[in-house]
Design an enzyme around this catalytic site. Structure first.
Site, PDB file in Angstrom:
ATOM      1  CD  GLU A  18      -2.545  -1.827   0.519  1.00 32.33           C
ATOM      2  OE1 GLU A  18      -2.335  -3.026   0.215  1.00 32.33           O
ATOM      3  OE2 GLU A  18      -3.416  -1.140  -0.006  1.00 32.33           O
ATOM      4  CE1 TYR A  66       0.152   3.727   5.283  1.00 32.18           C
ATOM      5  CE2 TYR A  66      -0.577   1.526   4.690  1.00 32.18           C
ATOM      6  CZ  TYR A  66      -0.878   2.815   5.076  1.00 32.18           C
ATOM      7  OH  TYR A  66      -2.180   3.202   5.252  1.00 32.18           O
ATOM      8  NE  ARG A 105      -2.443  -6.402   2.301  1.00 30.50           N
ATOM      9  CZ  ARG A 105      -3.521  -5.663   2.433  1.00 30.50           C
ATOM     10  NH1 ARG A 105      -3.773  -5.071   3.575  1.00 30.50           N
ATOM     11  NH2 ARG A 105      -4.376  -5.543   1.439  1.00 30.50           N
ATOM     12  CG  HIS A 154      -2.873   4.371   0.904  1.00 27.73           C
ATOM     13  ND1 HIS A 154      -4.022   3.623   0.751  1.00 27.73           N
ATOM     14  CD2 HIS A 154      -2.325   3.953   2.054  1.00 27.73           C
ATOM     15  CE1 HIS A 154      -4.152   2.793   1.781  1.00 27.73           C
ATOM     16  NE2 HIS A 154      -3.121   2.964   2.580  1.00 27.73           N
ATOM     17  CD  GLN A 172     -22.517   6.683   0.563  1.00 28.48           C
ATOM     18  OE1 GLN A 172     -22.961   5.917  -0.278  1.00 28.48           O
ATOM     19  NE2 GLN A 172     -23.274   7.535   1.204  1.00 28.48           N
TER      20      GLN A 172
HETATM   21  P1  NAP Z   1     -27.605  16.901  -3.562  1.00 32.35           P
HETATM   22  O1  NAP Z   1     -26.330  16.301  -3.176  1.00 32.35           O
HETATM   23  O2  NAP Z   1     -28.299  17.784  -2.612  1.00 32.35           O
HETATM   24  O3  NAP Z   1     -27.334  17.695  -4.914  1.00 32.35           O
HETATM   25  C1  NAP Z   1     -28.317  18.369  -5.615  1.00 32.35           C
HETATM   26  C2  NAP Z   1     -27.651  19.466  -6.429  1.00 32.35           C
HETATM   27  O4  NAP Z   1     -28.678  20.175  -7.105  1.00 32.35           O
HETATM   28  C3  NAP Z   1     -26.953  20.422  -5.522  1.00 32.35           C
HETATM   29  O5  NAP Z   1     -25.564  20.176  -5.674  1.00 32.35           O
HETATM   30  C4  NAP Z   1     -27.397  21.798  -5.962  1.00 32.35           C
HETATM   31  O6  NAP Z   1     -26.273  22.434  -6.547  1.00 32.35           O
HETATM   32  C5  NAP Z   1     -28.462  21.555  -7.011  1.00 32.35           C
HETATM   33  N1  NAP Z   1     -29.746  22.156  -6.614  1.00 32.35           N
HETATM   34  C6  NAP Z   1     -30.386  22.001  -5.440  1.00 32.35           C
HETATM   35  N2  NAP Z   1     -31.535  22.689  -5.452  1.00 32.35           N
HETATM   36  C7  NAP Z   1     -31.630  23.301  -6.651  1.00 32.35           C
HETATM   37  C8  NAP Z   1     -32.574  24.151  -7.245  1.00 32.35           C
HETATM   38  N3  NAP Z   1     -33.670  24.518  -6.613  1.00 32.35           N
HETATM   39  N4  NAP Z   1     -32.336  24.591  -8.493  1.00 32.35           N
HETATM   40  C9  NAP Z   1     -31.218  24.225  -9.159  1.00 32.35           C
HETATM   41  N5  NAP Z   1     -30.284  23.422  -8.633  1.00 32.35           N
HETATM   42  C10 NAP Z   1     -30.478  22.959  -7.390  1.00 32.35           C
HETATM   43  O7  NAP Z   1     -28.648  15.817  -3.974  1.00 32.35           O
HETATM   44  P2  NAP Z   1     -28.463  14.471  -4.808  1.00 32.35           P
HETATM   45  O8  NAP Z   1     -27.464  14.597  -5.886  1.00 32.35           O
HETATM   46  O9  NAP Z   1     -29.837  14.092  -5.184  1.00 32.35           O
HETATM   47  O10 NAP Z   1     -27.900  13.471  -3.769  1.00 32.35           O
HETATM   48  C11 NAP Z   1     -28.626  13.205  -2.626  1.00 32.35           C
HETATM   49  C12 NAP Z   1     -27.774  12.446  -1.630  1.00 32.35           C
HETATM   50  O11 NAP Z   1     -27.664  11.119  -2.075  1.00 32.35           O
HETATM   51  C13 NAP Z   1     -26.369  12.953  -1.494  1.00 32.35           C
HETATM   52  O12 NAP Z   1     -26.248  13.854  -0.430  1.00 32.35           O
HETATM   53  C14 NAP Z   1     -25.598  11.732  -1.222  1.00 32.35           C
HETATM   54  O13 NAP Z   1     -25.455  11.563   0.172  1.00 32.35           O
HETATM   55  C15 NAP Z   1     -26.438  10.606  -1.751  1.00 32.35           C
HETATM   56  N6  NAP Z   1     -25.774  10.057  -2.907  1.00 32.35           N
HETATM   57  C16 NAP Z   1     -24.470   9.769  -2.829  1.00 32.35           C
HETATM   58  C17 NAP Z   1     -23.834   9.248  -3.913  1.00 32.35           C
HETATM   59  C18 NAP Z   1     -22.390   8.902  -3.852  1.00 32.35           C
HETATM   60  O14 NAP Z   1     -21.773   8.755  -4.850  1.00 32.35           O
HETATM   61  N7  NAP Z   1     -21.775   8.751  -2.723  1.00 32.35           N
HETATM   62  C19 NAP Z   1     -24.512   9.063  -5.086  1.00 32.35           C
HETATM   63  C20 NAP Z   1     -25.848   9.381  -5.144  1.00 32.35           C
HETATM   64  C21 NAP Z   1     -26.466   9.895  -4.051  1.00 32.35           C
HETATM   65  P3  NAP Z   1     -26.231  24.015  -6.782  1.00 32.35           P
HETATM   66  O15 NAP Z   1     -27.102  24.614  -5.719  1.00 32.35           O
HETATM   67  O16 NAP Z   1     -24.807  24.415  -6.672  1.00 32.35           O
HETATM   68  O17 NAP Z   1     -26.743  24.217  -8.157  1.00 32.35           O
HETATM   69 FE1  SF4 Z   2     -17.686   0.245   3.791  1.00 31.72          FE
HETATM   70 FE2  SF4 Z   2     -19.953  -0.891   4.556  1.00 31.72          FE
HETATM   71 FE3  SF4 Z   2     -19.852   0.427   2.230  1.00 31.72          FE
HETATM   72 FE4  SF4 Z   2     -18.652  -1.941   2.556  1.00 31.72          FE
HETATM   73  S1  SF4 Z   2     -20.841  -1.526   2.617  1.00 31.72           S
HETATM   74  S2  SF4 Z   2     -17.769  -0.148   1.616  1.00 31.72           S
HETATM   75  S3  SF4 Z   2     -17.938  -1.792   4.650  1.00 31.72           S
HETATM   76  S4  SF4 Z   2     -19.593   1.301   4.263  1.00 31.72           S
END
Ligand code: NAP
Ligand code: SF4
Length: 672
Positions: free
Chosen positions: A166, A168, A216, A254, A341
Site C-alpha cells: 500500500e 507504506y 503483506r 494509496h 461511504q
Molecule cells: P444533492 O447532493 O443535494 O445535490 C443536488 C444538487 O442540485 C446540488 O448540488 C445543488 O447544486 C443543485 N440544486 C439544489 N436545489 C436546486 C434548485 N432549486 N435549483 C437548481 N439546482 C439545485 O442531492 P443528490 O445529488 O440528489 O444526492 C442526494 C444524496 O444522495 C447525497 O447527499 C448523497 O449523500 C447521496 N448520494 C451519494 C452518492 C455517492 O456517490 N456517494 C450518489 C448518489 C447519491 P447548486 O445549488 O450548486 O446548483
Molecule cells: Fe464500507 Fe460498509 Fe460500504 Fe462496505 S458496505 S464499503 S464496509 S460502508
C-alpha cells in the site's frame, strides 16, 4: 454437504490452525479515538470471532513513534501496553478465534512532523516532507519491528503481519520511485529488498520459528517506478526464505491513480497479480481486494489462485460472513457494496469507521438491544432502505412486523442506485433485505394502498412511516418542457434520452446520471475493459504494472451544471469522488459551475455565466436537483389524530443517503 469446501477447509500455519480460509484484513477504523477504546475494540473483534472468521488481522500498529500515520494512531512499542492488548486477544480467544497484530510503519505517509522515509521526497497525498532515515536509524527500525513482534507474542497474539504494501515504509524501500539511497538499503534491486528481509530475519532471531509471521506483499504497486511482476516474485521468494509463514497480498499504493477497492473495480480484478505471487512461493498466499461473496471466494480457491481470502470491509458489513457460509446460507449475508461511504470516507475525514449496511459495526457496545417486555404488532410503511432495515431489526428482536409498500417491488431508491454503472453491488443489498424479510417471516404487502383510516382502531401498537423522498423540481421557467426529465425517468428506464444532454445539479445523483448516460457500465464488470480504461498492465512486465490508458467514445455528449462557483464534485465522497470525476473527464463530460438558470425551451438550456447569457442546444435537460421529504402520508395520519413515527428520507431529505436512513431505522428498531 459443505457448500464451500475450499473456503471452509482448515489450514495449519506455523503453530496455529485456522478453522477456515477467511481472513479479516487489517483495517484502520479509528475506534481507538473514541470513548472506552479497549472495550470497543475488543467487542469489535470478539463479534467477528463469534462469526467464525478464520483469522483476524488488527489495524496497523507502528513499531515506533515515527511510523504512526497520524497523531494518536496505534503504536505498540512498550511493555506497559501489554495489558490493554491482552483484553483484546483474550476476548477473541474466548470466542474461539485467532488474532494477529499488524505492524505498519507509515513512512512518508505519516501526517505528523516526525515523518521519515527512505529518501526525502514527499508523497503527493501528504503535505508533510519526510526526513531521510540514516543507515543507523534503518537498522534501529528493523529492531523496532522485532521488538514489537515480541511484545505482540507476550500480549497473546497468534502472530503478526508485517505491512509491506500500500505504499507504506517497507514498500517505499522496495520501489525505485521512493528509494534513492546510496547505502546498503538502496541502489540495486537486491539492496532495495534488504529492508523487509532484514526485518523478517531480525524477528526470527528474536522470537524463533514457532510464532506465525505473515508478510503483506505489494502484488502490484500501480505507481510508475514501482516493482515489475518478476521483481515482486523474487521478493516473495526471498520473504518466504527469510522466515514468513504466509504471504498476504496488497494492491496498489494509496497514491496510485488507479482505483483498487471501489465498487467501480470489477470483482476479483487483481487475480493476475495475486497469481504471480502464488506461483513464486510454497507457503500459503492470501488473496485480497474486491472479494465480497463466498461464491467468488470459493471459486478463486478452487482454481488455485490463492490459498485464503482476505476480506476487510465485508466483515464490517457482516461479522457472521464465515458462519453463514459454513451453514450454507449465503443469501443471508449482508454483503459489502464497496461504497466506502461509512468506512473509508469517514476515516479520511477524521471520524471512526462504521458501515452503511451495518451501522452496528464499530459500535458493538452501543447497539445492544434491550430484551422486549412484550411482542408488539408493528406496521412500517415504505419498503425502501429505512423501512426494510427497521422491519428486519424489529423482527429480529421478536416483534410482529407488517411492511407496506405501494410499489410492486421492494427497494425504493435502491432500485435507481443499482442501475448506475459501478453500483450493481446494490443488487446484493436488495437480495439481503428480501432474504432476511422472508426468513424472519415479516408480513410484506406489496402494491399496498395505505389509508390512515385503515389503521384506526389499534390493530398495531406502533406505526412507522418510511415513505422516502421525491425529486425536487427547481423553479426554472420551462421546467415542464418535454425536453425535461427527472433522474427517476432516466435511471428508472421509463424515458429515452437524446444524444446531447444537460444535467442540472451535480450532487451524487447528478454524477450517477452522467455515468449512466456516457455508458461506463462495462468498465465496472469486465476486468479487461477496466485495465484499458485505467492503464493497468496485467502482463506485469512494466515497473509498477502501468501502461498508457485507452480512451473510448462516450455514448452521448453530457454537460453538467451547478450554481455554486466551485469545482463540480467537490463534496463527493473522498475515496470515490476522484474516480467518478476522472471517469467522466475521460468521457468528455463538460462540467460548468457558477451558473444561473434562465429557462428551458425548444432551443435548449438558457443560462448565464460570468454575466453572459448563453444557450446550450441539447436534446434533454435532466433535473438532479436533490430531494424533498415524501410526507403526505405522515401528514394524513396526523390529520386523523393517529400517532406515527417517521424515519429515513421522509424525516429528513437533505443530504439523504441510505447510510443515515439505515442507521436511524436500526436505532429505532432496537429501542421500540
Ligand atoms: P444533492 O447532493 O443535494 O445535490 C443536488 C444538487 O442540485 C446540488 O448540488 C445543488 O447544486 C443543485 N440544486 C439544489 N436545489 C436546486 C434548485 N432549486 N435549483 C437548481 N439546482 C439545485 O442531492 P443528490 O445529488 O440528489 O444526492 C442526494 C444524496 O444522495 C447525497 O447527499 C448523497 O449523500 C447521496 N448520494 C451519494 C452518492 C455517492 O456517490 N456517494 C450518489 C448518489 C447519491 P447548486 O445549488 O450548486 O446548483
Ligand atoms: Fe464500507 Fe460498509 Fe460500504 Fe462496505 S458496505 S464499503 S464496509 S460502508
Amino acid at each position: 454437504m459443505e457448500l464451500y469446501p475450499h473456503l471452509m477447509a482448515s489450514l495449519q500455519v506455523g503453530a496455529v490452525t485456522l478453522r477456515n480460509r477467511i481472513v479479516m484484513g487489517a483495517m484502520h477504523t479509528r475506534l481507538e479515538t473514541l470513548d472506552r477504546p479497549h472495550e470497543r475494540v475488543a467487542a469489535f473483534y470478539r463479534t467477528r470471532a463469534q462469526g467464525e472468521v478464520g483469522l483476524i488481522l488488527t489495524c496497523g500498529h507502528s513499531p515506533n513513534r515515527e511510523g504512526i500515520f497520524e497523531p494518536n494512531a496505534p503504536l505498540f512499542c512498550d511493555h506497559s501496553q501489554i495489558k490493554e492488548h491482552r483484553s483484546i486477544t483474550e476476548a477473541v480467544h474466548a470466542a474461539g478465534g485467532l488474532i494477529a497484530l499488524q505492524l505498519l510503519h507509515a513512512g512518508r505517509y505519516a501526517r505528523h512532523p516526525l515523518c521519515v522515509g527512505p529518501s526525502s521526497d514527499r508523497a503527493r497525498i501528504n503535505p508533510v516532507v519526510p526526513r531521510e532515515l540514516t543507515t543507523e536509524e534503518v537498522w534501529q527500525t528493523i529492531e523496532d519491528f522485532a521488538k514489537a513482534t515480541e511484545l505482540a507474542r507476550e500480549a497473546g497474539y497468534d502472530g503478526v503481519e508485517i505491512m509491506g504494501s500500500e505504499g507504506y515504509l517497507i514498500n517505499q524501500f522496495t520501489a525505485i520511485l521512493t528509494n534513492h539511497r546510496t547505502d546498503e538499503f538502496g541502489g540495486s534491486g537486491v539492496a532495495r529488498m534488504r529492508f523487509p528481509l532484514e526485518i523478517l530475519r531480525a524477528i526470527r532471531r528474536r522470537i524463533g520459528d514457532e510464532f506465525m509471521v505473515i508478510y503483506r506483499i505489494s502484488a502490484v504497486d500501480l505507481v510508475d517506478g514501482g516493482m515489475s511482476g518478476p521483481e515482486v516474485a523474487e521478493l516473495a521468494r526471498n520473504v518466504e526464505a527469510a522466515g514468513a509463514d504466509m504471504l498476504n497480498t496488497g494492491i496498489g499504493w494509496h497514491e496510485s491513480a488507479v482505483p483498487t477497492i471501489a465498487a467501480s473495480v470489477p470483482r476479483s480484478a487483481w487475480l493476475y497479480a495475486i497469481e504471480n505471487v502464488k506461483a513464486a512461493v510454497t507457503c500459503p498466499v492470501i488473496a485480497s481486494n474486491r472479494i465480497n461473496t463466498p461464491d467468488g471466494a470459493e471459486r478463486l480457491l478452487a482454481t488455485g489462485s490463492a490459498d485464503l481470502v482476505s476480506m476487510a470491509r465485508p466483515l464490517l458489513a457482516d461479522p457472521d460472513f464465515a458462519k453463514k457460509s459454513r451453514l450454507g446460507r449465503p443469501g443471508e449475508i449482508n454483503t459489502c457494496i464497496a461504497c466506502n461511504q461509512a468506512c473509508l470516507d469517514r476515516i479520511f475525514t477524521d471520524r471512526s469507521a462504521t458501515c452503511l449496511v451495518n451501522p452496528r459495526a464499530g459500535r458493538e457496545i452501543e447497539f445492544v438491544p434491550s430484551p422486549i417486555a412484550r411482542r408488539k404488532k408493528l406496521a412500517v410503511i415504505g419498503g425502501g432502505p429505512a423501512g426494510m432495515a427497521f422491519a428486519i431489526n424489529a423482527s429480529e428482536r421478536g416483534h410482529y412486523v407488517s411492511l407496506f409498500e405501494s410499489a410492486a417491488s421492494l427497494g425504493g431508491q435502491l432500485n435507481l442506485a443499482r442501475a448506475v454503472p459501478g453500483k450493481s453491488e446494490f443488487n446484493e443489498m436488495l437480495r439481503y433485505f428480501r432474504t432476511r424479510l422472508a426468513t424472519l417471516g415479516v408480513d410484506v404487502r406489496l402494491g399496498a394502498d395505505v389509508k390512515p383510516s385503515d389503521f384506526r382502531g389499534g390493530g398495531f401498537d406502533e406505526i412507522v412511516v418510511a415513505t422516502g423522498v421525491r425529486p425536487r423540481i427547481p423553479d426554472i421557467e420551462g421546467a415542464d418542457h418535454p425536453k425535461v426529465l427527472s433522474y427517476i425517468d432516466v435511471l428508472g428506464g421509463s424515458s429515452s434520452v437524446g444524444n446531447s444532454v444537460a444535467i442540472i445539479g451535480a450532487g451524487g445523483v447528478g454524477f450517477d446520471v452522467a455515468e449512466f448516460l456516457v455508458g461506463n457500465e462495462q468498465e465496472s464488470v469486465d476486468p479487461e475493459t477496466f485495465f484499458q480504461a485505467w492503464g493497468v498492465d496485467s502482463s506485469l512486465a512494466s515497473g509498477g504494472g502501468l501502461i498508457p490508458a485507452q480512451r473510448k467514445s462516450p455514448l452521448r455528449q453530457v454537460y453538467m451544471f451547478q450554481r455554486k462557483d466551485e469545482p463540480l464534485g467537490k463534496r463527493l465522497g473522498k475515496s470515490t469522488g476522484w474516480i467518478l470525476k476522472s471517469r467522466l473527464r475521460r468521457a468528455n463530460v463538460e462540467m460548468i459551475s457558477g451558473v444561473t438558470y434562465q429557462r428551458v425551451d425548444d432551443a435548449g438550456l438558457h443560462y448565464t455565466r460570468d454575466g453572459q447569457l448563453r444557450v446550450l442546444a441539447v436534446d434533454n435537460v435532466i433535473f438532479c436537483t436533490g430531494q424533498e421529504c415524501e410526507r403526505d402520508l405522515y401528514e394524513r395520519f396526523k390529520a386523523e389524530g393517529i400517532e406515527v413515527r417517521v424515519i429515513g428520507g421522509a424525516d429528513f431529505a437533505g443530504e439523504l443517503d441510505a447510510l443515515r436512513a439505515i442507521e436511524q431505522a436500526t436505532r429505532l428498531a432496537i429501542a421500540v
